[in-house]
Design a protein around this motif. Structure first.
Motif, mmCIF file in Angstrom:
data_model
loop_
_atom_site.group_PDB
_atom_site.id
_atom_site.type_symbol
_atom_site.label_atom_id
_atom_site.label_comp_id
_atom_site.label_asym_id
_atom_site.label_seq_id
_atom_site.Cartn_x
_atom_site.Cartn_y
_atom_site.Cartn_z
ATOM 1 N N LEU A 16 0.611 -5.373 -6.515
ATOM 2 C CA LEU A 16 0.001 -5.328 -7.853
ATOM 3 C C LEU A 16 -0.502 -3.917 -8.153
ATOM 4 C CD1 LEU A 16 -1.938 -8.721 -8.017
ATOM 5 C CD2 LEU A 16 0.115 -8.063 -9.283
ATOM 6 N N GLY A 17 -1.117 -3.311 -7.122
ATOM 7 C CA GLY A 17 -1.620 -1.948 -7.278
ATOM 8 C C GLY A 17 -0.501 -0.987 -7.608
ATOM 9 N N LEU A 18 0.610 -1.143 -6.902
ATOM 10 C CA LEU A 18 1.747 -0.260 -7.147
ATOM 11 C C LEU A 18 2.259 -0.429 -8.576
ATOM 12 C CD1 LEU A 18 3.769 -0.567 -3.803
ATOM 13 C CD2 LEU A 18 2.487 1.410 -4.620
ATOM 14 N N THR A 156 -13.824 10.980 -0.522
ATOM 15 C CA THR A 156 -12.618 10.192 -0.244
ATOM 16 C C THR A 156 -11.672 10.909 0.720
ATOM 17 O OG1 THR A 156 -11.805 11.087 -2.330
ATOM 18 C CG2 THR A 156 -12.511 8.797 -2.357
ATOM 19 N N ASP A 157 -11.694 12.264 0.696
ATOM 20 C CA ASP A 157 -10.836 12.995 1.639
ATOM 21 C C ASP A 157 -11.259 12.724 3.069
ATOM 22 O OD1 ASP A 157 -9.463 14.239 -0.481
ATOM 23 O OD2 ASP A 157 -11.070 15.723 -0.668
ATOM 24 N N TRP A 158 -12.582 12.783 3.285
ATOM 25 C CA TRP A 158 -13.095 12.497 4.624
ATOM 26 C C TRP A 158 -12.876 11.028 4.969
ATOM 27 C CZ3 TRP A 158 -13.406 16.567 7.292
ATOM 28 C CH2 TRP A 158 -13.926 17.760 6.781
ATOM 29 N N PHE A 286 -6.262 -0.985 4.552
ATOM 30 C CA PHE A 286 -5.542 0.252 4.254
ATOM 31 C C PHE A 286 -4.351 -0.036 3.345
ATOM 32 C CE2 PHE A 286 -2.559 3.714 5.364
ATOM 33 C CZ PHE A 286 -3.374 4.795 5.075
ATOM 34 N N LEU A 287 -3.648 -1.117 3.669
ATOM 35 C CA LEU A 287 -2.487 -1.513 2.866
ATOM 36 C C LEU A 287 -2.899 -1.762 1.407
ATOM 37 C CD1 LEU A 287 0.544 -2.194 3.145
ATOM 38 C CD2 LEU A 287 -0.125 -4.563 3.543
ATOM 39 N N PHE A 292 -4.404 2.640 -4.660
ATOM 40 C CA PHE A 292 -5.598 3.083 -5.395
ATOM 41 C C PHE A 292 -6.186 4.377 -4.835
ATOM 42 C CE2 PHE A 292 -5.164 -1.502 -5.546
ATOM 43 C CZ PHE A 292 -5.007 -1.687 -6.909
ATOM 44 N N SER A 293 -5.601 4.877 -3.770
ATOM 45 C CA SER A 293 -6.144 6.094 -3.166
ATOM 46 C C SER A 293 -5.104 7.198 -3.262
ATOM 47 C CB SER A 293 -6.455 5.846 -1.702
ATOM 48 O OG SER A 293 -5.236 5.690 -0.995
ATOM 49 N N LYS A 294 -5.461 8.349 -2.684
ATOM 50 C CA LYS A 294 -4.482 9.438 -2.720
ATOM 51 C C LYS A 294 -3.294 9.159 -1.811
ATOM 52 C CE LYS A 294 -6.581 12.563 0.691
ATOM 53 N NZ LYS A 294 -7.038 13.928 0.895
#
Lengths: 574, 310
Positions: A16-18, A156-158, A286-287, A292-294
């Motif tokens: 759905l996110g994709l 979010t990078d960390w 994670f999946l 929704f993340s980088k």
């Protein structure tokens, strides 16, 4: 059962996110022009895809896939450290994903004799885990070491680095706890072992305690060598075919050896369950998080790079240019390479506005595209960031995701001028390359008019002053005192190429050069600032060079412009 | 001789042929130009906004060059003036220098003021010297008249740029003379190309440019030779944009000095990126090549020597 429900749920969320992210590619966008309809954009995309695939461009596409996507040549050319970091994490993590997480599908299909406990699988799992961790270490090092070069790291990078690290570590601990767990050992013996008697059982156990990191209550101290030797024979008959020595799982084995007794408090079953669910939860979260993340760059960056290779950064038409803009925005990983090499880096140090750095602009432009950002103060800062740019295009040439940052920033600049008063910085030499490039000429001129009006409204011109003028305070302009040397010869005005360009210069420019100097002489800074002459000064320095009394006119004009901008910015009354 | 090449922001992306031809020429003259990726903008574009923001970038560039023990070789006049101005302001104002050095210290840099800022004309004319250049020339132009536009910020203010006589500059003419090129005396030579007003007052900027184009043509120039990168962009890009496509043959074509000397040093037009100038076509290049003749000076000196030995 539980596993299947959780997995299905995560896959659905991920899908759905994709879909949500893909939809943004064709619906959102930043442009001063009205956005084309979704239908037009999807059609344009399909047409472009079709004409690329069924033409010689397909060769460019294939080449770009191997060179830019698989080998990451763009990163390799710029920095070996970054290339090593990315390759270590990406390759190892993807291999773990396919060969370990999807082992039931991929590994079983590829390898007829696949067993997670056999070699080379046991060894490779540990190796890839280690390589990922080394990659994370290098990434952390880079983010810390380049901090002084203005590499910005967001939470979010960390978080992402910690996340991937945790997945790997929880996996290692899960394997280590299994190695040392007595209950896991017992269930394996029950399922696979064909042991004749208790003596054999004890011998095998002794061997596993000695060789494979098992922690058993039966062996508080090291087992006898003879017992281990007979256990080794049983192991060779019953186990070794499907279970290699745990030593090849070098990372988890070292942990099992060093802290095994702690891990196996009781019979170790609780710990195994704990780490199993920890590992599983982290992986599934994670999946779900990917779209929704980088991490979405795994999908969007290759697309962005391929588009860049095929279109040479010049997509045809507005629809496709917006599509690739949105793909580009979703491909930004906030790696900060653009900001580290940004030519305007020192302006960031002077103005303290993070939006001067390209990587930071992109983060907020994502929000602008999604219509999530409306706060006037932030938009104002973003505008300044967009103008304080030398148009050197270094960011565009360096971006590892192939984002056409140059185009994005041009669009954003003129999109924002439609949504509020433009930046005073527009009246600087940063505008030179903008004029040269001829982008959105009308928008630029409209914005210029607005800024000019803003300046006109902020200072009182001669026509609005009470005549005769009164002498104001002395020393209102301390930046350059040379104006005091003026003895009214008017040579400056007579030699000025700008003055001679107008048939009625006083009307077009307000005060003329010598009059500006007079204004300072009588202490009327406001009057000097009201003159349009200072903004139309070509900075050729002819007046200053020819002044018989060393009045530094051009430098004074720069000082006045600085003061005018400052007073507009702060809203201060001069 | 080694220098740190300072290209600025315009040259690498908009006039790469300027630095490419410069490198090729200097290589012929045994001078190495080192490219330093770490250099940033010279600060010039921010001068309307904030004087201290204008100084800091040049200060960092100089600190980088100092750390490498190299003097800075500049092509663009505006970069040149920014670097010279910053150096002088900071050498005179220790308080400001210390304050800004704190910012540089974060990256481990420090500005001391020991670096020299050299414009390419100074390097060719003084550091290498026309005496050394002349014998290396394989060709000389037999008949070529160009209009030089010096660019304001290399000449003025003279106490900042410290270049040469700002009222009667001679270096460029001398450097053209050794190539057999006559540099015309024309009104716009020392004046403004209008670049500083582009994007702020386009109409005025175009007017100033047009004035120079007309002036140079009236003086009989075959080509215009801008020194500054901003002037180059005005003549090579804006001039073309201001011209209707049907009138393109009336455009005053642009060449930069390293392209001219490069041809005389025997370099190929492609190595010098002559075709990359927007206002240049193949006919121009053929015409230029046809004008190249043997370097007469060499013969003269030989003749003189012969008469001495006789």
């Amino acid at each position: 059962m539980n596993f299947n429900i959780l997995l299905s749920f995560s896959i659905i969320v991920c899908l759905l996110g994709l879909i949500f992210q893909f939809s943004k590619w064709f619906t959102a966008g930043i442009s001063p022009l009205p956005l084309p309809s979704v239908g037009t954009r999807v059609l344009s995309c399909c047409r472009a895809l079709f004409t690329t695939i069924f033409s010689a461009k397909i060769l460019t596409l294939v080449r770009a896939f191997f060179v830019d996507v698989v080998c990451q040549k763009r990163i390799f050319d710029k920095s070996l450290l970054r290339w090593a970091t990315h390759t270590l994490i990406a390759t190892s993590f993807l291999l773990l994903f396919f060969l370990h997480a999807l082992s039931g599908i991929v590994s079983d299909f590829l390898f007829s004799d696949f067993q997670p406990t056999r070699n080379p699988f046991l060894f490779l799992r540990n190796l890839f885990g280690l390589l990922t961790l080394i990659g994370i270490g290098l990434a952390t090092y880079r983010r810390l070491a380049c901090k002084s070069q203005r590499l910005k790291s967001a939470k979010t990078d960390w978080l992402l680095l910690v996340f991937i690290g945790s997945i790997i570590c929880s996996g290692i601990f899960l394997e280590a706890s299994k190695m040392s767990s007595y209950s896991t050992y017992q269930s394996m013996v029950e399922e696979y072992g064909a042991l004749a008697d208790e003596e054999e059982e004890l011998a095998l156990e002794a061997f596993w305690v000695h060789e494979n990191g098992l922690v058993s209550a039966n062996f508080k101290s090291a087992p006898a060598t003879a017992l281990v030797a007979s256990g080794q024979e049983i192991n060779a008959d019953s186990c070794i075919e499907c279970h290699a020595s745990n030593r090849s799982g070098f990372m988890s084995y070292s942990i099992a050896r060093s802290i095994g007794p702690v891990l196996t408090f009781g019979d170790g079953a609780v710990q195994v369950t704990f780490f199993y669910y920890l590992h599983l939860t982290l992986c599934l979260t994670f999946l779900c998080w990917i779209p929704f993340s980088k991490m979405f760059h795994m999908v969007s960056a290759p697309v962005s790079l391929l588009i860049k290779a095929v279109t040479k950064s010049q997509p045809s038409g507005l629809a496709n240019s917006l599509n690739s803009q949105m793909i580009g925005l979703s491909a930004c990983t906030h790696c900060g390479s653009c900001s580290v090499e940004c030519s305007s880096n020192m302006f960031y140090e002077s103005f303290g506005n993070e939006f001067i750095l390209p990587s930071e602009k992109v983060q907020y432009l994502k929000k602008i595209a999604a219509k999530q950002l409306t706060e006037p103060q932030i938009i104002k800062e973003l505008q300044e960031g967009l103008y304080v740019c030398t148009s050197c295009d270094r960011c565009t040439s360096i971006c590892p995701s192939g984002i056409n940052l140059k185009e994005l920033f041009i669009n954003a600049r003129y999109f924002l001028t439609q949504n509020g008063p433009p930046e005073a910085t527009l009246l600087s030499h940063f505008s030179f390359p903008l004029a040269l490039a001829n982008n959105f000429v009308d928008d630029h001129i409209t914005a210029l008019k607005e800024v000019t009006e803003l300046f006109k409204a902020s200072f009182t011109p001669l026509s609005a002053k009470a005549i005769p003028l009164t002498i104001g305070q002395a020393d209102t302009f301390t930046e350059n005192n040379s104006y005091k040397g003026c003895y009214s010869c008017q040579r400056c005005t007579n030699i000025c190429p700008v003055v001679r360009s107008y048939s009625n210069p006083a009307e077009s420019l307000g005060l003329l050069p010598h009059q500006i100097i007079y204004s300072l002489g009588i202490g009327d800074l406001d009057l000097a600032l009201s003159s349009q002459m200072i903004w139309n000064c070509s900075t050729c320095y002819l007046c200053q060079e020819h002044c018989p009394n060393q009045v530094e006119l051009c430098d004074i004009f720069y000082g006045l412009k600085n003061k005018a901008v400052q007073s507009i910015k702060t809203g201060a009354n001069i | 001789m080694n220098y740190a090449l300072f290209e600025g922001c315009n040259i690498p992306v908009r006039i790469p042929q300027y630095s490419r031809s410069m490198k090729a020429v200097l290589k012929k003259l045994d001078v190495t130009l080192e490219t330093i990726d770490d250099f940033n903008c010279c600060g010039y574009p921010a001068r309307n906004i904030d004087e201290s923001a204008y100084l800091l970038p040049s200060m960092r560039n100089m600190a980088i060059a100092e750390a490498r023990g190299l003097d800075i070789f500049v092509i663009c006049n505006c970069c040149f003036a920014s670097l010279q101005k910053t150096k002088q302001v900071l050498n005179a104002n220790t308080q400001l220098r210390n304050k800004l050095n704190l910012i540089l210290a974060k990256e481990g840099l420090n500005f001391t003021g020991s670096v020299s800022i050299k414009h390419f004309l100074t390097v060719l004319h003084d550091d290498i010297g026309t005496n050394k250049i002349t014998p290396s020339l394989s060709w000389k132009f037999t008949k070529l008249s160009v209009a030089v536009i010096q660019g304001c910020h290399i000449l003025r203010p003279r106490e900042v740029t410290l270049f040469e006589d700002s009222f009667v500059p001679r270096i460029t003419d001398k450097l053209l003379e050794i190539l057999g090129i006559s540099s015309l005396d024309w009104r716009g030579k020392l004046e403004c190309c209008g670049a500083a007003l582009a994007g702020i007052n386009n109409e005025l900027s175009h007017k100033l440019l047009q004035e120079k184009v007309t002036g140079a043509k009236a003086a009989g120039a075959d080509y215009i030779v801008p020194i500054c990168s901003y002037c180059h962009l005005q003549f090579d890009t804006t001039q073309k944009e201001m011209t209707e496509p049907t009138e393109y043959d009336t455009i005053l074509p642009v060449l930069v000095y390293p392209q001219l000397i490069g041809l005389c040093l025997g370099l190929e037009p492609d190595q010098l990126g002559i075709k990359e100038n927007n206002t240049i076509n193949q006919a121009h290049i053929d015409g230029l090549l046809a004008l190249l003749g043997p370097p007469v000076d060499k013969k003269k000196t030989k003749l003189k020597k012969k008469t001495v030995t006789c």
